[in-house]
Write a protein that holds these residues in place. Structure first.
Motif, PDB file in Angstrom:
ATOM      1  N   LEU A 129      -9.653   1.034  -2.378  1.00 21.41           N
ATOM      2  CA  LEU A 129      -9.206   1.530  -0.982  1.00 21.41           C
ATOM      3  C   LEU A 129     -10.673   2.616  -1.228  1.00 21.41           C
ATOM      4  O   LEU A 129     -11.173   3.745  -2.039  1.00 21.41           O
ATOM      5  N   ILE A 133      -7.787  -3.312  -5.006  1.00 16.28           N
ATOM      6  CA  ILE A 133      -7.710  -2.946  -3.947  1.00 16.28           C
ATOM      7  C   ILE A 133      -8.795  -1.805  -3.911  1.00 16.28           C
ATOM      8  O   ILE A 133      -8.245  -1.328  -4.559  1.00 16.28           O
ATOM      9  N   MET A 193      -0.295   0.309   2.650  1.00 17.92           N
ATOM     10  CA  MET A 193      -1.158   0.759   2.180  1.00 17.92           C
ATOM     11  C   MET A 193      -2.224  -0.539   2.821  1.00 17.92           C
ATOM     12  O   MET A 193      -3.315   0.331   3.299  1.00 17.92           O
ATOM     13  N   VAL A 194      -1.599  -1.502   2.750  1.00 17.40           N
ATOM     14  CA  VAL A 194      -2.912  -2.448   3.008  1.00 17.40           C
ATOM     15  C   VAL A 194      -2.804  -3.551   3.616  1.00 17.40           C
ATOM     16  O   VAL A 194      -3.325  -4.437   3.860  1.00 17.40           O
ATOM     17  N   ILE A 252       2.655  -0.767  -0.937  1.00 14.67           N
ATOM     18  CA  ILE A 252       2.059  -1.363  -1.148  1.00 14.67           C
ATOM     19  C   ILE A 252       1.060  -2.342   0.309  1.00 14.67           C
ATOM     20  O   ILE A 252       0.204  -1.961   0.980  1.00 14.67           O
ATOM     21  N   TYR A 253       2.097  -2.146   1.251  1.00 13.32           N
ATOM     22  CA  TYR A 253       2.437  -3.107   1.967  1.00 13.32           C
ATOM     23  C   TYR A 253       1.683  -2.352   3.313  1.00 13.32           C
ATOM     24  O   TYR A 253       1.075  -2.140   4.311  1.00 13.32           O
ATOM     25  N   ILE A 276      -4.432  -4.477   6.029  1.00 20.11           N
ATOM     26  CA  ILE A 276      -6.061  -5.222   5.749  1.00 20.11           C
ATOM     27  C   ILE A 276      -6.189  -7.073   5.398  1.00 20.11           C
ATOM     28  O   ILE A 276      -7.041  -7.953   5.202  1.00 20.11           O
ATOM     29  N   ILE A 277      -4.816  -6.644   4.272  1.00 24.01           N
ATOM     30  CA  ILE A 277      -5.107  -8.590   4.194  1.00 24.01           C
ATOM     31  C   ILE A 277      -3.834  -8.943   5.044  1.00 24.01           C
ATOM     32  O   ILE A 277      -3.326  -8.974   5.567  1.00 24.01           O
ATOM     33  N   GLN A 282      -5.170  -9.675  -6.608  1.00 21.69           N
ATOM     34  CA  GLN A 282      -5.485  -9.175  -5.248  1.00 21.69           C
ATOM     35  C   GLN A 282      -5.060  -7.068  -4.731  1.00 21.69           C
ATOM     36  O   GLN A 282      -5.780  -6.575  -4.734  1.00 21.69           O
ATOM     37  N   ALA A 283      -3.487  -7.268  -5.023  1.00 18.77           N
ATOM     38  CA  ALA A 283      -3.208  -5.940  -4.232  1.00 18.77           C
ATOM     39  C   ALA A 283      -3.516  -5.670  -5.411  1.00 18.77           C
ATOM     40  O   ALA A 283      -3.714  -3.546  -5.178  1.00 18.77           O
TER      41      ALA A 283
END
Length: 87
Positions: free
Chosen positions: A77, A75, A21-22, A18-19, A25-26, A71-72
């Motif tokens: 994408l 998302i 990928m995003v 997840i980290y 962004i977060i 939230q994760a």
């Protein structure tokens, strides 16, 4: 591994993915700015019996109270239109 539990190691792999990928962004708070810190926080919140693994019930209930997980998982994408890539 379909044993009915999420181990710390399995959660680490999930959070790292997840980290990746995003992560940009977060905006992550200092106590969650690495996958390791986030996994520690998840287990402190969710592992009610402190056995080092999460049951589906512990994860389900803990996720309801954890805005980061909600939230994760939600998302949206950007993705490619694969129908055009086949030409």
């Amino acid at each position: 591994d379909k044993d009915g539990y999420i181990t710390r190691e399995e959660m680490q792999k999930i959070v790292e993915a997840i980290y990746c990928m995003v992560g940009s962004i977060i905006d992550l708070p200092k106590d969650e700015d690495t996958p390791e810190k986030r996994v520690d926080k998840i287990f402190k919140q969710m592992d009610k019996n402190r056995d080092g693994k999460l049951t589906m019930e512990e994860f389900r209930e803990g996720s309801k109270c954890d805005p980061w997980i909600v939230q994760a998982l939600a998302i949206d994408l950007p993705h490619e239109d694969l129908s055009q890539a086949e030409d």
